[in-house]
Design a protein around this motif. Structure first.
Motif, mmCIF file in Angstrom:
data_model
loop_
_atom_site.group_PDB
_atom_site.id
_atom_site.type_symbol
_atom_site.label_atom_id
_atom_site.label_comp_id
_atom_site.label_asym_id
_atom_site.label_seq_id
_atom_site.Cartn_x
_atom_site.Cartn_y
_atom_site.Cartn_z
ATOM 1 N N THR A 58 -1.040 4.988 -43.687
ATOM 2 C CA THR A 58 0.541 6.056 -43.038
ATOM 3 C C THR A 58 1.384 4.857 -42.893
ATOM 4 N N LEU A 59 2.576 4.637 -42.848
ATOM 5 C CA LEU A 59 3.830 4.010 -42.420
ATOM 6 C C LEU A 59 4.543 4.168 -41.152
ATOM 7 N N LEU A 60 4.540 3.786 -40.314
ATOM 8 C CA LEU A 60 4.042 4.093 -39.299
ATOM 9 C C LEU A 60 5.968 3.597 -38.597
ATOM 10 N N PRO A 61 6.087 4.433 -38.225
ATOM 11 C CA PRO A 61 8.144 3.793 -38.416
ATOM 12 C C PRO A 61 8.111 3.333 -36.866
ATOM 13 N N LEU A 62 8.727 1.529 -37.223
ATOM 14 C CA LEU A 62 8.830 1.434 -35.821
ATOM 15 C C LEU A 62 10.324 1.899 -35.008
ATOM 16 N N PRO A 63 9.832 0.861 -33.429
ATOM 17 C CA PRO A 63 10.969 1.937 -32.517
ATOM 18 C C PRO A 63 12.670 1.783 -33.671
ATOM 19 N N PHE A 64 13.754 2.096 -33.056
ATOM 20 C CA PHE A 64 14.797 1.915 -33.540
ATOM 21 C C PHE A 64 15.389 0.358 -33.077
ATOM 22 N N GLY A 65 15.984 -0.460 -33.444
ATOM 23 C CA GLY A 65 17.100 -1.631 -33.030
ATOM 24 C C GLY A 65 16.755 -2.813 -33.149
ATOM 25 N N GLU A 66 17.061 -3.844 -32.933
ATOM 26 C CA GLU A 66 16.545 -4.932 -33.709
ATOM 27 C C GLU A 66 16.578 -5.508 -31.878
ATOM 28 N N TYR A 67 15.089 -6.431 -32.292
ATOM 29 C CA TYR A 67 14.265 -6.656 -30.794
ATOM 30 C C TYR A 67 14.462 -8.467 -30.414
ATOM 31 N N GLU A 68 14.398 -9.031 -29.072
ATOM 32 C CA GLU A 68 14.253 -9.871 -29.197
ATOM 33 C C GLU A 68 13.361 -10.298 -28.259
ATOM 34 N N VAL A 69 12.117 -10.380 -28.229
ATOM 35 C CA VAL A 69 10.840 -10.398 -27.863
ATOM 36 C C VAL A 69 9.114 -9.838 -28.364
ATOM 37 N N PHE A 70 8.907 -10.560 -29.241
ATOM 38 C CA PHE A 70 7.608 -10.010 -30.037
ATOM 39 C C PHE A 70 6.318 -10.106 -29.163
ATOM 40 N N MET A 71 5.822 -8.982 -28.779
ATOM 41 C CA MET A 71 4.749 -9.318 -28.319
ATOM 42 C C MET A 71 3.451 -9.095 -28.763
ATOM 43 N N ASN A 72 2.394 -10.692 -29.049
ATOM 44 C CA ASN A 72 1.403 -10.709 -30.196
ATOM 45 C C ASN A 72 -0.075 -9.903 -29.308
ATOM 46 N N PHE A 73 -1.053 -9.933 -29.233
ATOM 47 C CA PHE A 73 -1.974 -9.356 -28.031
ATOM 48 C C PHE A 73 -3.314 -8.802 -29.054
ATOM 49 N N ARG A 74 -4.205 -8.563 -28.515
ATOM 50 C CA ARG A 74 -5.558 -7.997 -28.110
ATOM 51 C C ARG A 74 -5.690 -6.972 -27.622
ATOM 52 N N GLY A 75 -5.213 -5.759 -27.926
ATOM 53 C CA GLY A 75 -5.759 -4.753 -27.534
ATOM 54 C C GLY A 75 -6.311 -4.122 -26.494
ATOM 55 N N PRO A 76 -7.798 -3.800 -26.664
ATOM 56 C CA PRO A 76 -8.612 -4.048 -25.520
ATOM 57 C C PRO A 76 -9.046 -4.884 -24.615
ATOM 58 N N ASP A 77 -8.357 -5.828 -25.131
ATOM 59 C CA ASP A 77 -8.345 -7.105 -23.531
ATOM 60 C C ASP A 77 -7.840 -6.995 -22.863
ATOM 61 N N THR A 78 -6.242 -6.912 -23.429
ATOM 62 C CA THR A 78 -5.580 -7.098 -21.883
ATOM 63 C C THR A 78 -4.272 -6.312 -22.089
ATOM 64 N N ARG A 79 -4.451 -4.517 -22.626
ATOM 65 C CA ARG A 79 -3.435 -3.386 -23.001
ATOM 66 C C ARG A 79 -3.325 -3.168 -21.356
ATOM 67 N N TYR A 80 -3.744 -2.634 -21.011
ATOM 68 C CA TYR A 80 -3.785 -2.734 -19.511
ATOM 69 C C TYR A 80 -3.802 -3.426 -18.129
ATOM 70 N N GLN A 81 -3.545 -4.997 -19.086
ATOM 71 C CA GLN A 81 -3.602 -6.074 -17.615
ATOM 72 C C GLN A 81 -2.444 -6.127 -17.779
ATOM 73 N N ILE A 82 -1.580 -7.922 -18.667
ATOM 74 C CA ILE A 82 -1.232 -8.860 -17.883
ATOM 75 C C ILE A 82 0.186 -7.876 -19.437
ATOM 76 N N THR A 83 -0.478 -7.477 -20.213
ATOM 77 C CA THR A 83 0.318 -6.967 -21.183
ATOM 78 C C THR A 83 0.956 -6.637 -20.633
ATOM 79 N N ASP A 84 0.299 -4.968 -20.459
ATOM 80 C CA ASP A 84 2.179 -3.831 -20.293
ATOM 81 C C ASP A 84 2.780 -4.650 -18.482
#
Length: 666
Positions: A58-84
């Motif tokens: 399934t092709l998920l739509p991206l949020p509207f608007g151009e981005y300034e910052v792209f966050m690249n991370f491994r979800g299970p490791d950091t999702r509820y820590q430094i990433t969020d």
């Protein structure tokens, strides 16, 4: 065995509850660090969502608007820590951030959208964790990020090493070595090589090493500061094509003394429409990369006229510097925020178009509270407002453009090119001459004449010689409207009669009329509407002169006899000879005879009803009567006469100055 089953069952029941409690605790902690973060900006993804089918395309739509910052991370490791934590900080600062989560993705179909988001972004935050290298998605994104950054030097990569040794990332050792042993079973050698090269490059960059005992909120705050600083340096202001501005820009930059650690204010002043705002914007764009935070506030004068104008201005500056919307109850609270939080940064603050209502201390507090190295650029039409800011304010007056640059600016708006076509060359030069080097007039008139036929150009030229362009008058009149009534009267007298004249003689008349010339002439000089040249002569820009005369013309467009000042020979003669005088006329000037063969045309009856006339400039040969009982309010009489001629007789009851000029050749 039953005990083990029971324990597993209990853990299975308690685990969701523990996760919910942990998320609530973390949310409260983040809110405290982020100063009332807008929690509605996003919803944390549930862990259960992570178990969705990885095979779905399934092709998920991206949020509207151009981005300034792209966050690249491994979800299970950091999702509820430094990433969020970091994501919330960035969102709170209104920085458009794409937070990818490799574990929640629904298949390969979204990859083109991810590449698009990467290419849109200017900053990449890569969060390396223990299991980061096990994710093909993280490695694929990192490879694209590195490739894009190499092609676009303005982009930067900010690495965060979360509970992992940077050397393991750089050399693919430890957990990263084990991850690649798995990948080698599924991916070709070239893919593996590209991923390792990307890890090697980014792992060697200076970043943040987060350990178990570190305060993650503090580290997220530091990263956010770097992100905003980089973005603000690329937040240039739009300006018109900078024609003839190079010298102005260099002078202002020199006065900013950017290499000095001292605090500096540069005040740019000059008449309306001369280009102060354009110069300030151009300098801002040139020097802003040298500062941590920047703010450019336009139309300060209009802002301060609003209810709670000081608070509105403070909020604007605070929002620009801190990138957050602060609640301010009063000006003192705003000053406190500026003193305690903005003062941490080396800031560039530009305040455009300030007037007498602007008080630095009341709005921004003590200038000494700002970090050394900060700079202020303030523009105004009133030089006194600038000179009273501090003893060290460096002033720069903007003068009119040269003829060469004036023609180039006009042609850019009239023809969208730097020079006129041959068939419009003479007309263009004539219009530029009338504009007298005022950029505002050149732009307005040039835009009006764009793609118009020659007949309209000729008509516009004739109009400009008589009546200035309405939009130009509106801008120039702003300064006039703020004058007191006495200063207005003196300004109109100068515009109509005394340009190039000695300031001393009419001052006697103004003083006798209660216009306080010493004070009000000084006000006119401070507001850049007149100058004193050669220590004693009045001077005024042609466009300001025309604006002043237009104000008089608007007193009664159809009936010149009902205007306060008559400087046109034709209109003055018509009013006198046809006995149209009214008590609204305060001054008359006639420099040419209507018919040199018939002197004495003007009799005493011609001055009927001139009860308020206080200034008369006329030739004696035009007068042939006894005027002693007429023009009782006359204060200043200027008469040109022949050596053998007879002087007219006027009442001396109120005369304070009489100037006699011998005509040439007599």
């Amino acid at each position: 065995m039953d005990y083990m089953k029971w324990a597993v069952t209990v853990i299975g029941l308690l685990l969701p509850l523990l996760i919910i409690l942990y998320k609530l605790w973390l949310g409260r902690r983040i809110s405290n660090r982020a100063n009332n973060v807008d929690n509605a900006s996003r919803t944390l993804d549930s862990i259960a969502s992570a178990s969705g089918s990885a095979d779905s395309d399934t092709l998920l739509p991206l949020p509207f608007g151009e981005y300034e910052v792209f966050m690249n991370f491994r979800g299970p490791d950091t999702r509820y820590q430094i990433t969020d934590i970091l994501f919330r900080f960035l969102v709170n600062l209104k920085i458009r951030t794409f937070k990818d989560d490799d574990e929640l993705r629904k298949g390969e179909g979204i990859w083109p959208n991810l590449v698009e988001a990467i290419e849109q972004s200017k900053i990449y935050v890569t969060i390396f964790s223990e299991n980061y290298a096990y994710s093909k998605w993280c490695l694929k994104e990192l490879a694209v990020i590195v490739e894009h950054q190499e092609r676009n030097q303005g982009c930067i990569i900010l690495p965060i090493f979360y509970m992992v040794d940077p050397r393991d990332v750089r050399h693919q050792s430890g957990p990263y070595l084990r991850a690649f042993r798995q990948h080698e079973n599924f991916f070709d050698e070239e893919t593996i090589r590209i991923w390792k090269a990307a890890l090697n490059k980014v792992g060697a960059l200076k970043g943040w090493h987060v350990k178990s005992n570190d305060e993650q909120g503090a580290i997220a705050d530091l990263v956010t500061g770097i992100v905003w600083s980089h973005l603000s340096k690329n937040n240039f202001l739009e300006t018109d094509k900078l024609i003839g501005m190079d010298d102005h820009i260099e002078v202002v930059k020199e006065r900013l003394a950017l290499d000095s650690p001292c605090m500096t204010i540069v005040g740019i002043h000059g008449i309306g429409g001369i280009g102060k705002t354009t110069i300030a914007k151009a300098v801002y764009n040139k020097v802003s990369p040298q500062f941590d935070r920047c703010s450019f506030v336009e139309d300060v004068r209009e802002m301060l006229q609003q209810r709670d104008g000081i608070i509105i201005l403070q909020k604007h500056i605070i929002s620009d510097i801190l990138r957050s919307d602060e609640s301010i109850a009063n000006a003192s609270e705003g000053i406190g925020i500026i003193r305690d939080r903005i003062s941490r940064f080396k800031s560039l603050i530009v305040l455009d178009d300030v007037d007498e209502k602007f008080e630095f201390d009341e709005i921004l507090g003590n200038i000494k509270s700002f970090l050394l190295g900060s700079r202020f650029i303030i523009t105004s039409r009133n030089v006194r407002v600038l000179s009273t800011l501090t003893d060290d304010c460096k002033l720069y007056r903007v003068r009119e453009m040269s003829h060469h640059h004036s023609l180039q600016l006009f042609c850019n708006h009239a023809f969208k090119r730097d020079s006129p076509p041959s068939n419009f060359e003479t007309l263009s030069k004539d219009i530029v001459y009338v504009a007298a080097g005022l950029p505002l007039t050149l732009k307005v008139v040039g835009s009006l004449l764009f793609q118009e036929e020659e007949a309209i150009w000729k008509d516009k030229l004739r109009q400009l010689k008589e009546i200035p362009e309405e939009k130009v008058v509106e801008r120039l009149k702003i300064n006039y409207d703020t004058l007191n009534e006495e200063a207005k009267q003196i300004f109109l007298d100068i515009a109509c009669f005394f340009i190039g004249e000695d300031k001393e003689l009419p001052s006697y008349m103004w003083s006798d009329c209660g216009l306080f010339p010493i004070t009000n002439i000084n006000i006119l000089i401070q507001r850049s509407v007149i100058e004193i040249v050669k220590t004693h002569l009045f001077q005024m820009h042609d466009q300001l002169r025309d604006m002043g005369r237009e104000i008089v013309r608007q007193e009664d467009i159809r009936h010149p006899c009902k205007r306060s000042r008559i400087w046109s020979n034709e209109k003055a003669l018509d009013i006198l000879l046809n006995k149209k005088g009214t008590n609204r006329v305060k001054g008359i000037r006639i420099h040419d005879d209507r018919d040199k063969k018939k002197p004495g045309d003007i009799s005493k009856e011609c001055f009927m009803n001139f009860l308020e006339l206080r200034y008369l400039d006329i030739k004696a040969r035009m007068l042939n009567d006894d005027f002693s009982n007429y023009v009782p309010g006359l204060r200043s009489l200027r008469v040109s006469f022949k050596y053998s001629g007879r002087m007219p007789n006027f009442s001396v009851d109120n005369l304070v100055i009489v100037e006699l000029f011998r005509l040439r050749g007599t």
